[in-house]
Motif scaffolding. Structure first.
Motif, PDB file in Angstrom:
ATOM      1  N   THR A 203      53.163  -2.169  22.152  1.00 38.08           N
ATOM      2  CA  THR A 203      54.267  -1.832  23.057  1.00 38.08           C
ATOM      3  C   THR A 203      55.295  -2.960  23.032  1.00 38.08           C
ATOM      4  OG1 THR A 203      52.928  -2.766  24.857  1.00 38.08           O
ATOM      5  CG2 THR A 203      52.934  -0.357  24.615  1.00 38.08           C
ATOM      6  N   LYS A 206      57.984  -3.188  25.840  1.00 37.73           N
ATOM      7  CA  LYS A 206      57.592  -3.761  27.126  1.00 37.73           C
ATOM      8  C   LYS A 206      57.583  -5.284  27.066  1.00 37.73           C
ATOM      9  CE  LYS A 206      56.882   0.048  29.404  1.00 37.73           C
ATOM     10  NZ  LYS A 206      57.740   0.391  30.574  1.00 37.73           N
ATOM     11  N   ASP A 322      59.188   4.905  31.654  1.00 39.36           N
ATOM     12  CA  ASP A 322      59.059   5.447  30.298  1.00 39.36           C
ATOM     13  C   ASP A 322      57.844   6.364  30.178  1.00 39.36           C
ATOM     14  OD1 ASP A 322      61.283   4.022  29.551  1.00 39.36           O
ATOM     15  OD2 ASP A 322      60.167   2.346  28.694  1.00 39.36           O
ATOM     16  N   LEU A 323      56.722   5.943  30.747  1.00 36.68           N
ATOM     17  CA  LEU A 323      55.527   6.782  30.721  1.00 36.68           C
ATOM     18  C   LEU A 323      55.741   8.042  31.546  1.00 36.68           C
ATOM     19  CD1 LEU A 323      52.584   7.351  30.031  1.00 36.68           C
ATOM     20  CD2 LEU A 323      51.906   5.852  31.915  1.00 36.68           C
ATOM     21  N   ARG A 355      52.824   8.411  22.087  1.00 37.90           N
ATOM     22  CA  ARG A 355      53.611   7.520  22.949  1.00 37.90           C
ATOM     23  C   ARG A 355      52.943   7.385  24.306  1.00 37.90           C
ATOM     24  NH1 ARG A 355      58.513   5.274  23.856  1.00 37.90           N
ATOM     25  NH2 ARG A 355      59.465   5.506  25.906  1.00 37.90           N
ATOM     26  N   ARG A 356      52.488   8.504  24.851  1.00 35.13           N
ATOM     27  CA  ARG A 356      51.805   8.449  26.150  1.00 35.13           C
ATOM     28  C   ARG A 356      50.573   7.562  26.079  1.00 35.13           C
ATOM     29  NH1 ARG A 356      49.364  13.960  28.271  1.00 35.13           N
ATOM     30  NH2 ARG A 356      48.172  13.606  26.360  1.00 35.13           N
ATOM     31  N   ARG A 358      49.948   5.003  24.094  1.00 34.54           N
ATOM     32  CA  ARG A 358      50.327   3.585  24.032  1.00 34.54           C
ATOM     33  C   ARG A 358      50.759   3.069  25.403  1.00 34.54           C
ATOM     34  NH1 ARG A 358      53.149   5.267  19.367  1.00 34.54           N
ATOM     35  NH2 ARG A 358      55.132   5.097  20.495  1.00 34.54           N
ATOM     36  N   LEU A 359      51.606   3.835  26.080  1.00 32.89           N
ATOM     37  CA  LEU A 359      52.114   3.396  27.367  1.00 32.89           C
ATOM     38  C   LEU A 359      51.027   3.393  28.426  1.00 32.89           C
ATOM     39  CD1 LEU A 359      55.561   5.237  27.324  1.00 32.89           C
ATOM     40  CD2 LEU A 359      55.166   2.777  27.083  1.00 32.89           C
TER      41      LEU A 359
END
Length: 468
Positions: A203, A206, A322-323, A355-356, A358-359
């Motif tokens: 990430t 972040k 973002d999530l 993506r979800r 990872r976040l």
């Protein structure tokens, strides 16, 4: 009863707004409800129009993407219902009924929908300490809300304290707006992130965001004190100084390390707690998170354990905007498939799910790093108020534990009234649970906000709903 809309979205923050826009773009009829006057939730607060802000986007992160979704909301046919606070969701013969209080007069309102998406967000977690009720002591998120919506600072010299990634963002925002931030006081130890280095490397955005906040603090000579906490606030008419103490690994203050920092405001918070009243009232299963809160259980498509109910955003676990946006879009795609058979785009779906993941991994890492330590109660003397609404002190809660065997929040509530006030335990339940040495329980409230009795009296009986 009128024909139901396809999807009712509760909450117009990043998750709810993203879901509503995506669902409408896929051809669904959508109604978006929120207690606020304008979309955006707590994250994208709007300054009052009368303030005539020259740069309303200045305190906001990701404003460009938000503005694009806002334009889509205004043109895609979504029904937008501001100042609608949904207090319960009930089954109907062909979907769901969302009951709300609307506007300044608490007018009753009902929305009929085939499916519901809960994007109800979160509220701040507060851990009390001596002096935390002084004027000038505000929540960390509350300080940011004052800046974003009112364009005002809580003070000119503001100490930012507590635990969690929000602190750096709040300190950077206050500093950019002209406040002097002498210190950011973080109870956790950032070195614990090193145990999750692979997650951090996945990430980079972040990490870059954190680096930007850190660089801004360095430019303004703000000190970052990790493994420290504000253990007392001092003042007469308002806060004038705080005592900052070093903490041991269990968050107990190390004797002899306390020092005073002058200030005229303190912004303090220990992370966020998901708002689950509607989900729990519907019977949705929940799970314990890494920072000792509870979140809604969802599957790969953001569906809850109750058929016809989806959830996205902070109600599924604190993870940031973002999530939340990613989960909202996944949920919208899933609702469109379930209701209208809209085929999934496999590439898009795969990208969103990756993506979800990872976040969410990053969010879980943060939650574990900033979980309150068991020794924080050593900050409190017996006269410190724990429940502000009912003026219940730490001493009364401790007495309920040692003399009457109260080892959970419910028993402590019955014996001390802690949690029976206006906020219904939203501010004190976590602290009371930790004082009783019990795990914070899922709060079960039949109503998510105050409701006039006339609204309850006017509700149709179940047999009337079935005939409608």
């Amino acid at each position: 009863m009128s024909a139901p809309v396809d999807l009712a979205v509760v909450g117009a923050g990043p998750a709810g707004l993203a879901a509503a826009v995506r669902a409408a773009g896929l051809g669904l009829t959508v109604t978006l409800l929120d207690a606020g006057e304008r979309p955006g939730g707590q994250f994208h607060r709007h300054p009052a129009p009368g303030l005539h802000a020259a740069r309303p986007q200045a305190p906001h992160h990701g404003r460009r993407h938000f503005a694009r979704r806002l334009r889509q909301l205004e043109t895609d046919g979504t029904t937008w219902l501001p100042r609608h606070h949904v207090w319960t969701v009930a089954r109907a013969h062909d979907g769901w009924l969302l009951h709300a209080v609307a506007g300044p007069r608490d007018t009753p309102a009902t929305v009929h929908a085939r499916a519901v998406l809960l994007a109800t967000g979160a509220h701040e977690r507060q851990l009390p300490f001596p002096g935390w009720t002084l004027p000038g002591v505000v929540g960390a998120g509350g300080a940011q809300a004052m800046l974003k919506s009112g364009l005002v600072l809580p003070g000119r010299r503001v100490v930012v304290a507590g635990s969690g990634p929000l602190l750096l963002a709040v300190a950077a925002s206050l500093g950019a707006a002209g406040a002097r931030v002498p210190a950011v006081v973080e109870a956790a130890d950032y070195r614990s992130y090193a145990r999750s280095l692979p997650v951090l490397l996945h990430t980079p955005g972040k990490l870059a965001e954190g680096a930007r906040h850190g660089a801004a603090l360095l430019r303004r000579t703000t000190r970052l004190l990790t493994r420290h906490a504000v253990t007392a606030a001092h003042g007469t008419d308002r806060v004038e100084a705080v005592t900052v103490s070093r903490l041991d690994p269990a968050w107990r203050p190390v004797p002899g390390t306390g020092r005073r920092i002058p200030c005229d405001a303190l912004a303090v918070g220990h992370g966020l707690v998901p708002q689950l009243e509607l989900a729990v009232g519907l019977g949705c299963a929940t799970r314990r998170t890494a920072d000792d809160t509870h979140a809604v259980v969802v599957d790969t498509d953001q569906a809850t354990t109750v058929p016809g109910i989806w959830a996205a955003g902070e109600s599924c676990g604190i993870g940031g905007a973002d999530l939340a946006v990613t989960e909202g879009e996944i949920a919208a795609d899933a609702v469109a498939r379930a209701l209208h058979g809209v085929p999934a785009d496999p590439h898009r779906r795969s990208a969103l799910i990756r993506r979800r993941a990872r976040l969410r991994d990053f969010a879980d890492t943060m939650a574990a790093a900033h979980r309150p330590g068991p020794g924080w109660a050593a900050w409190l003397d017996d006269t410190t108020e724990v429940c502000r609404c009912e003026e219940v002190t730490a001493g009364r809660v401790r007495q309920a534990v040692t003399e009457y065997g109260a080892h959970d929040t419910r028993t402590a509530k019955l014996l001390t009234r802690a949690g029976m006030g206006w906020c219904q335990g939203r501010m004190c339940a976590q602290a009371v649970a930790l004082l009783t040495e019990g795990a914070p329980a899922v709060e079960r409230r039949p109503l998510s906000c105050p409701v006039p009795l006339r609204h309850l009296a006017e509700l149709p009986r179940p047999d009337e709903e079935s005939e409608a």
